[in-house]
Motif scaffolding. Structure first.
Motif, mmCIF file in Angstrom:
data_model
loop_
_atom_site.group_PDB
_atom_site.id
_atom_site.type_symbol
_atom_site.label_atom_id
_atom_site.label_comp_id
_atom_site.label_asym_id
_atom_site.label_seq_id
_atom_site.Cartn_x
_atom_site.Cartn_y
_atom_site.Cartn_z
ATOM 1 N N ALA A 195 -5.307 10.017 7.507
ATOM 2 C CA ALA A 195 -6.606 9.337 7.585
ATOM 3 C C ALA A 195 -7.311 9.333 6.226
ATOM 4 O O ALA A 195 -7.890 8.322 5.825
ATOM 5 N N ALA A 196 -7.240 10.451 5.522
ATOM 6 C CA ALA A 196 -7.892 10.536 4.209
ATOM 7 C C ALA A 196 -7.241 9.571 3.223
ATOM 8 O O ALA A 196 -7.935 8.855 2.486
ATOM 9 N N LEU A 197 -5.914 9.546 3.206
ATOM 10 C CA LEU A 197 -5.218 8.625 2.298
ATOM 11 C C LEU A 197 -5.506 7.172 2.665
ATOM 12 O O LEU A 197 -5.790 6.350 1.791
ATOM 13 N N ALA A 198 -5.436 6.851 3.949
ATOM 14 C CA ALA A 198 -5.690 5.474 4.391
ATOM 15 C C ALA A 198 -7.105 5.033 4.064
ATOM 16 O O ALA A 198 -7.337 3.869 3.730
ATOM 17 N N SER A 199 -8.063 5.957 4.129
ATOM 18 C CA SER A 199 -9.459 5.593 3.872
ATOM 19 C C SER A 199 -9.693 5.136 2.436
ATOM 20 O O SER A 199 -10.664 4.440 2.164
ATOM 21 N N VAL A 255 13.426 13.211 -1.412
ATOM 22 C CA VAL A 255 14.351 14.292 -1.731
ATOM 23 C C VAL A 255 15.401 13.696 -2.660
ATOM 24 O O VAL A 255 16.126 12.772 -2.270
ATOM 25 N N ARG A 256 15.410 14.166 -3.894
ATOM 26 C CA ARG A 256 16.320 13.645 -4.922
ATOM 27 C C ARG A 256 16.258 12.117 -5.012
ATOM 28 O O ARG A 256 17.273 11.440 -5.094
ATOM 29 N N GLY A 257 15.036 11.590 -4.964
ATOM 30 C CA GLY A 257 14.821 10.156 -5.111
ATOM 31 C C GLY A 257 14.964 9.339 -3.848
ATOM 32 O O GLY A 257 14.721 8.141 -3.848
ATOM 33 N N VAL A 258 15.337 9.976 -2.742
ATOM 34 C CA VAL A 258 15.513 9.267 -1.473
ATOM 35 C C VAL A 258 14.265 9.469 -0.607
ATOM 36 O O VAL A 258 13.921 10.606 -0.275
ATOM 37 N N PRO A 259 13.558 8.391 -0.231
ATOM 38 C CA PRO A 259 12.381 8.531 0.633
ATOM 39 C C PRO A 259 12.762 9.084 2.008
ATOM 40 O O PRO A 259 13.718 8.609 2.625
ATOM 41 N N VAL A 260 12.023 10.113 2.459
ATOM 42 C CA VAL A 260 12.275 10.678 3.784
ATOM 43 C C VAL A 260 11.062 10.546 4.709
ATOM 44 O O VAL A 260 11.219 10.546 5.922
ATOM 45 N N ALA A 261 9.857 10.439 4.139
ATOM 46 C CA ALA A 261 8.655 10.323 4.972
ATOM 47 C C ALA A 261 7.524 9.683 4.178
ATOM 48 O O ALA A 261 7.480 9.787 2.941
ATOM 49 N N ARG A 262 6.619 9.039 4.915
ATOM 50 C CA ARG A 262 5.415 8.442 4.321
ATOM 51 C C ARG A 262 4.224 8.758 5.202
ATOM 52 O O ARG A 262 4.344 8.847 6.422
ATOM 53 N N VAL A 263 3.076 8.852 4.565
ATOM 54 C CA VAL A 263 1.842 9.064 5.302
ATOM 55 C C VAL A 263 0.728 8.330 4.551
ATOM 56 O O VAL A 263 0.750 8.246 3.330
ATOM 57 N N GLY A 264 -0.200 7.745 5.295
ATOM 58 C CA GLY A 264 -1.321 7.048 4.661
ATOM 59 C C GLY A 264 -1.364 5.582 5.005
ATOM 60 O O GLY A 264 -0.865 5.139 6.048
ATOM 61 N N GLU A 265 -1.936 4.799 4.115
ATOM 62 C CA GLU A 265 -2.238 3.383 4.335
ATOM 63 C C GLU A 265 -1.042 2.553 4.796
ATOM 64 O O GLU A 265 -1.136 1.818 5.769
ATOM 65 N N ASP A 266 0.073 2.622 4.101
ATOM 66 C CA ASP A 266 1.217 1.771 4.411
ATOM 67 C C ASP A 266 2.274 2.455 5.270
ATOM 68 O O ASP A 266 3.386 1.950 5.400
ATOM 69 N N ALA A 267 1.951 3.589 5.840
ATOM 70 C CA ALA A 267 2.895 4.289 6.716
ATOM 71 C C ALA A 267 2.748 3.768 8.141
ATOM 72 O O ALA A 267 1.643 3.559 8.624
#
Length: 109
Positions: A53-57, A66-78
């Motif tokens: 919520a804080a990131l999205a706001s 992990v070693r350049g491979v996306p594993v998770a996202r949180v915030g506006e575009d997640a």
């Protein structure tokens, strides 16, 4: 309100080296292993729902790699995933192929 982030940092988080790169509205945190990613996630000082919520706001997305491979996202575009909710991770988007790919990917350098 939205922020643009520009960063290129090397940091140590709980004994694990990490890089933090910010570009526009994404902040990517790259750690060397899956155990380091789990330690980082478990050590967050805020609940993932509050973090999302804080990131999205402010229009930001944080991406855990992990070693350049996306594993998770949180915030506006997640886009929160059902698997993350079932695992009690809250408003987190798990990248479907991220964990298995990160487990077998070696960083070139």
């Amino acid at each position: 309100m939205s922020l643009a982030v520009e960063a290129d940092l090397s940091v140590e988080i709980d004994g694990h080296g990490a890089t933090v790169v910010g570009y526009d509205d994404v902040v990517a945190v790259d750690v060397p292993s899956l155990p380091a990613a789990l330690a980082l996630w478990r050590g967050l000082p805020v609940d993932s729902m509050d973090l999302g919520a804080a990131l999205a706001s402010v229009g930001l997305t944080a991406e855990l790699q992990v070693r350049g491979v996306p594993v998770a996202r949180v915030g506006e575009d997640a886009t929160p995933s059902a698997a993350a909710r079932r695992l009690g991770l809250g408003s987190v988007e798990l990248v479907p192929d991220g964990v298995p790919l990160a487990a077998v990917t070696r960083r070139r350098g």
